[in-house]
Design an enzyme around this catalytic site. Structure first.
Site, PDB file in Angstrom:
ATOM      1  N   GLY A  41     -35.091 -14.235   0.962  1.00 52.38           N
ATOM      2  CA  GLY A  41     -34.292 -14.367  -0.254  1.00 52.38           C
ATOM      3  C   GLY A  41     -33.792 -13.060  -0.849  1.00 52.38           C
ATOM      4  O   GLY A  41     -32.738 -13.019  -1.475  1.00 52.38           O
ATOM      5  N   ASP A 103     -41.206 -16.388 -10.160  1.00 52.19           N
ATOM      6  CA  ASP A 103     -41.218 -17.744 -10.716  1.00 52.19           C
ATOM      7  C   ASP A 103     -42.633 -18.042 -11.205  1.00 52.19           C
ATOM      8  O   ASP A 103     -43.033 -17.571 -12.264  1.00 52.19           O
ATOM      9  CB  ASP A 103     -40.733 -18.689  -9.612  1.00 52.19           C
ATOM     10  CG  ASP A 103     -40.456 -20.099 -10.084  1.00 52.19           C
ATOM     11  OD1 ASP A 103     -40.118 -20.286 -11.251  1.00 52.19           O
ATOM     12  OD2 ASP A 103     -40.565 -21.028  -9.261  1.00 52.19           O
ATOM     13  N   THR A 107     -46.157 -15.708  -5.282  1.00 51.25           N
ATOM     14  CA  THR A 107     -45.682 -14.883  -4.168  1.00 51.25           C
ATOM     15  C   THR A 107     -45.884 -13.394  -4.459  1.00 51.25           C
ATOM     16  O   THR A 107     -46.431 -12.654  -3.626  1.00 51.25           O
ATOM     17  CB  THR A 107     -44.180 -15.148  -3.924  1.00 51.25           C
ATOM     18  OG1 THR A 107     -43.988 -16.548  -3.747  1.00 51.25           O
ATOM     19  CG2 THR A 107     -43.687 -14.395  -2.700  1.00 51.25           C
ATOM     20  N   ASP A 159     -31.494 -19.172  -1.526  1.00 49.57           N
ATOM     21  CA  ASP A 159     -31.017 -20.443  -0.954  1.00 49.57           C
ATOM     22  C   ASP A 159     -31.542 -21.680  -1.667  1.00 49.57           C
ATOM     23  O   ASP A 159     -32.523 -21.638  -2.406  1.00 49.57           O
ATOM     24  CB  ASP A 159     -31.451 -20.535   0.515  1.00 49.57           C
ATOM     25  CG  ASP A 159     -32.930 -20.908   0.641  1.00 49.57           C
ATOM     26  OD1 ASP A 159     -33.773 -20.196   0.047  1.00 49.57           O
ATOM     27  OD2 ASP A 159     -33.243 -21.924   1.293  1.00 49.57           O
TER      28      ASP A 159
HETATM   29  P1  IMP Z   1     -43.281 -17.964  -7.028  1.00 49.53           P
HETATM   30  O1  IMP Z   1     -44.259 -17.700  -5.921  1.00 49.53           O
HETATM   31  O2  IMP Z   1     -43.474 -19.303  -7.666  1.00 49.53           O
HETATM   32  O3  IMP Z   1     -43.196 -16.842  -8.048  1.00 49.53           O
HETATM   33  O4  IMP Z   1     -41.884 -18.126  -6.361  1.00 49.53           O
HETATM   34  C1  IMP Z   1     -41.148 -17.086  -5.922  1.00 49.53           C
HETATM   35  C2  IMP Z   1     -40.311 -17.555  -4.760  1.00 49.53           C
HETATM   36  O5  IMP Z   1     -39.921 -18.926  -4.892  1.00 49.53           O
HETATM   37  C3  IMP Z   1     -39.034 -16.768  -4.733  1.00 49.53           C
HETATM   38  O6  IMP Z   1     -39.205 -15.622  -3.911  1.00 49.53           O
HETATM   39  C4  IMP Z   1     -38.083 -17.759  -4.134  1.00 49.53           C
HETATM   40  O7  IMP Z   1     -38.154 -17.674  -2.721  1.00 49.53           O
HETATM   41  C5  IMP Z   1     -38.587 -19.105  -4.548  1.00 49.53           C
HETATM   42  N1  IMP Z   1     -37.860 -19.605  -5.733  1.00 49.53           N
HETATM   43  C6  IMP Z   1     -38.319 -19.709  -6.993  1.00 49.53           C
HETATM   44  N2  IMP Z   1     -37.383 -20.180  -7.817  1.00 49.53           N
HETATM   45  C7  IMP Z   1     -36.284 -20.366  -7.059  1.00 49.53           C
HETATM   46  C8  IMP Z   1     -34.940 -20.828  -7.360  1.00 49.53           C
HETATM   47  O8  IMP Z   1     -34.553 -21.130  -8.496  1.00 49.53           O
HETATM   48  N3  IMP Z   1     -34.080 -20.846  -6.306  1.00 49.53           N
HETATM   49  C9  IMP Z   1     -34.431 -20.505  -5.040  1.00 49.53           C
HETATM   50  N4  IMP Z   1     -35.661 -20.067  -4.728  1.00 49.53           N
HETATM   51  C10 IMP Z   1     -36.579 -19.999  -5.724  1.00 49.53           C
HETATM   52 MG    MG Z   2     -38.752 -15.681  -1.804  1.00 49.83          MG
END
Ligand code: IMP
Ligand code: MG
Length: 176
Positions: A41, A103, A107, A159
């Site tokens: 991403g 988010d 991650t 994406d």
């Molecule tokens: P986390 O682990 O929940 O913080 O998510 C982070 C990862 O989720 C990002 O690196 C994205 O790959 C994916 N992600 C979170 N929100 C979105 C979105 O709105 N669109 C696309 N990918 C997202």
């Molecule tokens: Mg990602």
């Protein structure tokens, strides 16, 4: 059917924001810093950030990691595996970890732990987009391009089911 994307940040707005971010980051980067980008991403963000950093005099090594979570991913599942480990020696180095979106935080938290375990002396984090409303872990990025509301965003490398990475701007999927 291909969903409709509503523009949020234009290519020009993104370019200007990245230049400002790079000026700040470059002033804090050591000459042998490593920029570790999480694919896929963040690939366009990383490419533009790297060139903006160069324009501001920074000389980082560029490296990449691929993490994947199980299952289909419009939501983080919380379970993360390493699909590609970064190749650079991180021991005693300053590392800037780059991702597309912060988010829930799962991650970035996981990647931060991996990088610290590889011996990084200092870790800074940078994300293009921050969705604070969805945070499940107490983690913030040191450098943020833009805060976004709780929308599903795409474009500029990001994406929805592998679609829309090619868009030069960031937009939100229109919900019916
Ligand atoms: P986390 O682990 O929940 O913080 O998510 C982070 C990862 O989720 C990002 O690196 C994205 O790959 C994916 N992600 C979170 N929100 C979105 C979105 O709105 N669109 C696309 N990918 C997202
Ligand atoms: Mg990602």
């Amino acid at each position: 059917m291909r969903p409709v994307v509503e523009p949020l940040f234009s290519a020009e707005v993104i370019r200007e924001r990245i230049d400002a971010l790079a000026a700040t980051i470059a002033s804090r980067l050591e000459p042998d810093a490593v920029v570790v980008t999480l694919l896929t991403g963040a690939f366009i963000f990383a490419a533009d950030l790297a060139r903006a950093l160069a324009n501001h005099g920074a000389t980082p090594t560029l490296d990449f990691m691929i993490l994947s979570s199980y299952g289909h991913r419009t939501e983080s599942s919380g379970e993360i595996t390493v699909r590609l480990e970064c190749a650079a020696d991180l021991n005693d180095r300053q590392v800037l970890l780059v991702d597309d979106i912060l988010d829930s935080g799962t991650t970035l938290d996981h990647a931060s732990c991996l990088i610290r375990a590889r011996g990084a002396r200092e870790l800074m984090t940078c994300v293009l987009l921050d969705k604070p409303a969805r945070r499940a872990l107490p983690i913030e990025a040191d450098f943020v391009g833009f805060q976004v509301p709780n929308l599903f965003v795409v474009g500029y490398g990001i994406d929805f089911n592998q679609m829309f990475r090619e868009l030069p701007f960031v937009g939100a999927i229109r919900t019916p």
